[in-house]
Design an enzyme around this catalytic site. Structure first.
Site, PDB file in Angstrom:
ATOM      1  N   GLU A  46       0.831  -1.209   0.000  1.00 14.88           N
ATOM      2  CA  GLU A  46       0.000   0.000   0.000  1.00 14.88           C
ATOM      3  C   GLU A  46       0.864   1.256   0.000  1.00 14.88           C
ATOM      4  OE1 GLU A  46      -3.223  -0.078  -0.287  1.00 14.88           O
ATOM      5  OE2 GLU A  46      -3.738  -2.112   0.383  1.00 14.88           O
ATOM      6  N   THR A  47       0.399   2.247  -0.740  1.00 15.49           N
ATOM      7  CA  THR A  47       0.885   3.620  -0.627  1.00 15.49           C
ATOM      8  C   THR A  47      -0.300   4.482  -0.222  1.00 15.49           C
ATOM      9  OG1 THR A  47       2.638   3.356  -2.281  1.00 15.49           O
ATOM     10  CG2 THR A  47       1.889   5.593  -1.831  1.00 15.49           C
TER      11      THR A  47
END
Length: 263
Positions: A46-47
């Site tokens: 995830e970003t």
């Protein structure tokens, strides 16, 4: 254009454990295509991107392949960045997201405590691709709106799973949560989401929106704290509570790097 970038290991108090997440503060939203390309370039599960929004923030999460509607470890990492680096006088943060308002507050002993929606699972007949993809027969199969929850007898059953990700990719849910009673925690889990480019997620806060209601009921714990451990190769620890239609998920985070993205 220069965009700040922080990478943290969430649900751990030291680097190289827990779940890596990238966090990018923005002044305003960039095009979705740019956000997705940054997440793909970061190549982490995830970003997180956030922008100021009144007294709080707007928050979004991207895997290398897609935007998702809820992410625990990148929310925890975002809270750590704001609390420790950007606005150190705050004690509570409010984020507007695709899953409604999420709250992160400072807890004791370095814990950050997140308030998330409960996502209860109901019994479901096991699809053939689910059992075949896991390579093991669970004792119970349930499904929430987003994920399958498959329950095994013992922690070692979950630890030994060797999924066929190609088969799991075609299921009608985003992720597969495998769980069992824990030997050194109340329960353990692993999380697989190959359909969005995350074969196995090291520690998955959002999966505990489903795990906590299940285990609180099964163990008769009510609103008492539950100790959870995700037994991926990196591993991570969470302290959880069921609060009606919400769950409290607490953990720590460790900063690994800070820098800038140049576009």
């Amino acid at each position: 254009m220069r965009i700040p970038l922080y990478q943290l290991d969430a649900f751990s108090d030291k680097p190289f454990e827990g779940n890596p997440a990238a966090v990018c503060p923005l002044d305003s939203w960039l095009d979705d295509d740019v956000l997705q390309k940054i997440a793909a370039e970061n190549n982490l599960s995830e970003t997180a991107f956030f922008v100021p929004d009144g007294a709080g923030f707007g928050l979004r999460w991207f895997t290398p392949r897609a935007e998702v509607d809820l992410c625990g470890h990148a929310t925890l990492a975002t809270g750590w960045v704001i609390f420790n680096l950007l606005e150190t006088d705050r004690g509570t943060l409010r984020f507007e997201t695709r899953s409604g308002e999420l709250v992160v507050r400072r807890g004791e002993d370095g814990l950050l405590v997140m308030d998330f929606p409960a996502r209860r699972a109901v019994p479901r007949e096991a699809p053939r691709a689910l059992v075949g993809g896991l390579g093991a027969e669970p004792v119970e199969v349930l499904a929430s709106e987003r994920d399958y929850l498959v329950v095994f007898d013992a922690e070692d059953d979950v630890r030994k799973l060797k999924p066929d990700f190609a088969r799991l990719r075609g299921l009608d849910r985003l992720g597969i949560i495998a769980s069992a009673p824990g030997a050194s925690a109340d329960f353990v889990s692993r999380f697989f989401a190959p359909s969005v480019g995350v074969p196995e997620d090291p520690v998955t806060g959002s999966a505990h929106c489903t795990l906590v209601p299940y285990w609180a009921a099964r163990l008769g714990r009510g609103e008492a704290p539950l100790e959870a451990r995700q037994i991926s190769a990196r591993g991570g620890e969470l302290i959880c509570r069921l609060l009606g239609d919400r769950v409290s998920i607490a953990g720590r985070a460790a900063l690994y790097l800070s820098g800038e993205i140049t576009l």
